[in-house]
Design a protein around this motif. Sequence first.
Motif, short mmCIF file in Angstrom:
data_model
loop_
_atom_site.label_atom_id
_atom_site.label_comp_id
_atom_site.label_asym_id
_atom_site.label_seq_id
_atom_site.Cartn_x
_atom_site.Cartn_y
_atom_site.Cartn_z
N THR A 84 0.84 -1.19 0.00
CA THR A 84 0.00 0.00 0.00
C THR A 84 0.87 1.24 0.00
N LEU A 85 0.47 2.24 -0.78
CA LEU A 85 1.15 3.53 -0.82
C LEU A 85 0.31 4.56 -0.08
N ARG A 86 0.94 5.23 0.83
CA ARG A 86 0.26 6.20 1.69
C ARG A 86 0.12 7.54 0.98
N ALA A 87 -1.08 8.08 0.98
CA ALA A 87 -1.34 9.41 0.42
C ALA A 87 -1.44 10.44 1.53
N ARG A 88 -1.30 11.71 1.17
CA ARG A 88 -1.45 12.78 2.15
C ARG A 88 -2.86 12.77 2.73
N ASN A 89 -3.84 12.46 1.91
CA ASN A 89 -5.20 12.23 2.36
C ASN A 89 -5.39 10.73 2.50
N PRO A 90 -5.56 10.20 3.72
CA PRO A 90 -5.68 8.75 3.89
C PRO A 90 -6.76 8.11 3.03
N GLU A 91 -7.80 8.88 2.68
CA GLU A 91 -8.87 8.36 1.84
C GLU A 91 -8.37 8.05 0.43
N ARG A 92 -7.20 8.56 0.07
CA ARG A 92 -6.68 8.40 -1.28
C ARG A 92 -5.45 7.49 -1.35
N SER A 93 -5.12 6.81 -0.25
CA SER A 93 -4.06 5.81 -0.30
C SER A 93 -4.46 4.69 -1.26
N VAL A 94 -3.49 4.04 -1.88
CA VAL A 94 -3.79 3.03 -2.89
C VAL A 94 -3.07 1.73 -2.55
N THR A 95 -3.71 0.61 -2.89
CA THR A 95 -3.12 -0.71 -2.73
C THR A 95 -2.72 -1.24 -4.11
N ASP A 171 -3.88 15.87 -3.06
CA ASP A 171 -3.61 15.08 -1.85
C ASP A 171 -3.60 13.59 -2.17
N LYS A 172 -3.45 13.24 -3.46
CA LYS A 172 -3.31 11.85 -3.88
C LYS A 172 -1.84 11.43 -3.82
N THR A 173 -1.57 10.15 -4.01
CA THR A 173 -0.19 9.73 -4.20
C THR A 173 0.29 10.25 -5.55
N TRP A 174 1.59 10.41 -5.67
CA TRP A 174 2.18 10.94 -6.89
C TRP A 174 3.51 10.25 -7.12
N GLY A 201 9.69 6.20 8.92
CA GLY A 201 8.26 6.09 8.75
C GLY A 201 7.88 5.69 7.33
N LEU A 202 8.59 6.23 6.34
CA LEU A 202 8.34 5.86 4.95
C LEU A 202 8.76 4.43 4.68
N LEU A 203 9.77 3.96 5.39
CA LEU A 203 10.17 2.58 5.24
C LEU A 203 9.06 1.64 5.70
N ARG A 204 8.38 2.02 6.78
CA ARG A 204 7.27 1.20 7.28
C ARG A 204 6.02 1.37 6.42
N GLU A 205 5.77 2.59 5.95
CA GLU A 205 4.60 2.88 5.14
C GLU A 205 5.04 3.63 3.89
N PRO A 206 5.39 2.92 2.82
CA PRO A 206 5.89 3.58 1.62
C PRO A 206 4.85 4.51 1.02
N ALA A 207 5.34 5.56 0.36
CA ALA A 207 4.45 6.55 -0.25
C ALA A 207 4.87 6.89 -1.68
N GLN A 208 6.04 6.44 -2.10
CA GLN A 208 6.55 6.79 -3.41
C GLN A 208 6.63 5.57 -4.32
N MET A 209 6.34 5.80 -5.60
CA MET A 209 6.49 4.76 -6.61
C MET A 209 6.74 5.45 -7.94
N THR A 210 7.65 4.94 -8.72
CA THR A 210 7.87 5.51 -10.04
C THR A 210 8.42 4.47 -10.99
N VAL A 211 8.53 4.86 -12.25
CA VAL A 211 8.95 3.96 -13.32
C VAL A 211 10.47 4.00 -13.47
N VAL A 212 11.06 2.83 -13.57
CA VAL A 212 12.47 2.69 -13.97
C VAL A 212 12.49 1.90 -15.28
N ASN A 213 12.88 2.56 -16.34
CA ASN A 213 12.95 1.92 -17.66
C ASN A 213 14.34 1.35 -17.90
#
Length: 448
Positions: A84-95, A171-174, A201-213
Motif C-alpha cells: 500500500t502507498l500512503r497518500a497525504r489524504n488517507p482516503e486516497r491511499s492506494v493498494t 492530496d493523492k499519491t504521486w 516512517g516511509l520505510l514502514r509505510e511507503p508513499a513513493q512509486m515511479t517507473v524505472v525503464n
Amino acid sequence: MSGAAKGSFVNPLPPLEVLSAEQVEAVHRASLRILRDIGIEVLSDRAFDLYARAGAVADRATRRVRFDPALIEETVALAPAEFTLRARNPERSVTVGGHHLVFTSVGGPAYVSDLGRGRRPGCYADMCDYIRVVQCLDIVHQEGGGPTEPTDLPPETRHLDYYLAAITLTDKTWQCWALGGDRVEDAIEMTAIALGTDRDGLLREPAQMTVVNTNSPLRLDIPMGEGLIALASAGQATMVTPFTLSGAMAPVTLAGALALQNAEALAVAALTQMVRPGAPVVYGGFTSNVDMKSGSPAFGTPEYAKATLAGGQLARRYGLPYRSSNVNASNAVDAQGGYESAMASWAALMGGTNVLEHGAGWLEGGLTASFEKLIVDAEMLAAFAAFLTGRPAPVPRLLPPLDPPVDAAGRAEQVWRGLLAGYEPPALGPAIRDALDDYVVRRKRRAA
C-alpha cells in the motif's frame, strides 16, 4: 494484506490468459537463457557492484553482467506480492497487487495541448493546471509522474518545483522522477515532510512509486540504476518497465519481444531485492510494435493487446504486481485515439493489471499531455470501474451534444475548464508548507 486502500478498487474478474502454461514457461526459460548467456550491460557502478556482490558474473571491462538462473529466481521471490502507498489524504491511499486496480494520470510528455491554445512545449503553469484537474477527478487515483515537462524551468532543479506542485495541488499519491539518485532523495525528503514523518516512517509505510525503464535491448543506464537504488534503499516502490518495441529495440516476433521484456524485467527486479530484500517492485509491461513502413511506435494494436495479456501472466508467474498502460498513437482527440486507448485499456484490465499507467491524458504516442483526452479517458475509466464493480463511478460526464453540434473533444474542453475554475486546493498545514518551501529554497541554493 486484507482489503483495498480507499483510493483504489478491486477487479473481481479472473485474468484472461493468451498464453498456455507451457508457453509461459517457454518464455521464462528463454529469458533465463538470455540472462545466463548474454546478460545485461550495467553502466551504473553502484548497480554493477551490487550485482557482483550478489553472485552474478560481472565483467568490468565490458560492463556485462550475467546471471545464474537460480540467482534470479531466488532473488525476485523476495519481493512482496502486494503493498500500500500512503497518500497525504488517507482516503486516497492506494493498494498495489492482488486484484487491486490503480488508475494514474499521464506522466512525462514534453508537450501539452488543448483546443484553445493548441500543442506547445510543456511549462510550469500548464503542469500545475493539469495537476489541479487531476485532483478533481476521483476516478484518477494517482498523479502519474509530472503531466508535462516544465521546460521553462532550469533542468537541474525543475523536479523540485514539480514535487512541490504535486504535494500542494493534490492530496493523492504521486510519482517522483528516477533520473538519478538525487532526484529520488529529494522526493523522499519532501514526501516525509508532507506526511509528517521521517525516512523510517516511509520505510514502514511507503508513499513513493515511479517507473524505472531499461534502455532496451539489455542495458541499465546510470540515471535509472542510481534512481532505482535510491528508491529501493528507502523501501519505496519501483515499476520496472523495459521499453521493448517489436521491430525496433526488440525482436519483431511477439515471442522474442516477450522473452527480452521478461529478461530485462527480471534482472532489474532482482536488483531491487539485492539493495533491500522485500522492497516493493512492480513488473512493468510495455511491449508494443512499430509501424514497419515508417518506424514510428504504434499503440493499441492487436500485438500490444496480446503482449499486455501475456505480461500479466508473466508477472503472476513471479508473484509480482503488474503495470501496463492506456496508450494510443493518435495526434488528436479523435476516433483513433479512442479506439486505440480502449483496446489497450481493455487488454490491461482483462489481463489483471494492478497499475494502469498513463490511464488518462496520453496523446501522440506519449509526446503530448492533452487536457481534453484527460477528460475523455476519465469517462472511459469510470465506465470500466462501473463494469467491474457494478457501482457507478463519480466522474464529470461529457456534456450532451449542443446546438450547433460539438464533438467529444469540444465537450471535454468545457468539462476541464469548468473543473479548473471550481478547483480548491486540498488543505495543507502552514508549518508543513513552510518546511517544504524552505527545503526547496535550500536545495536550489545548493544546486546553483
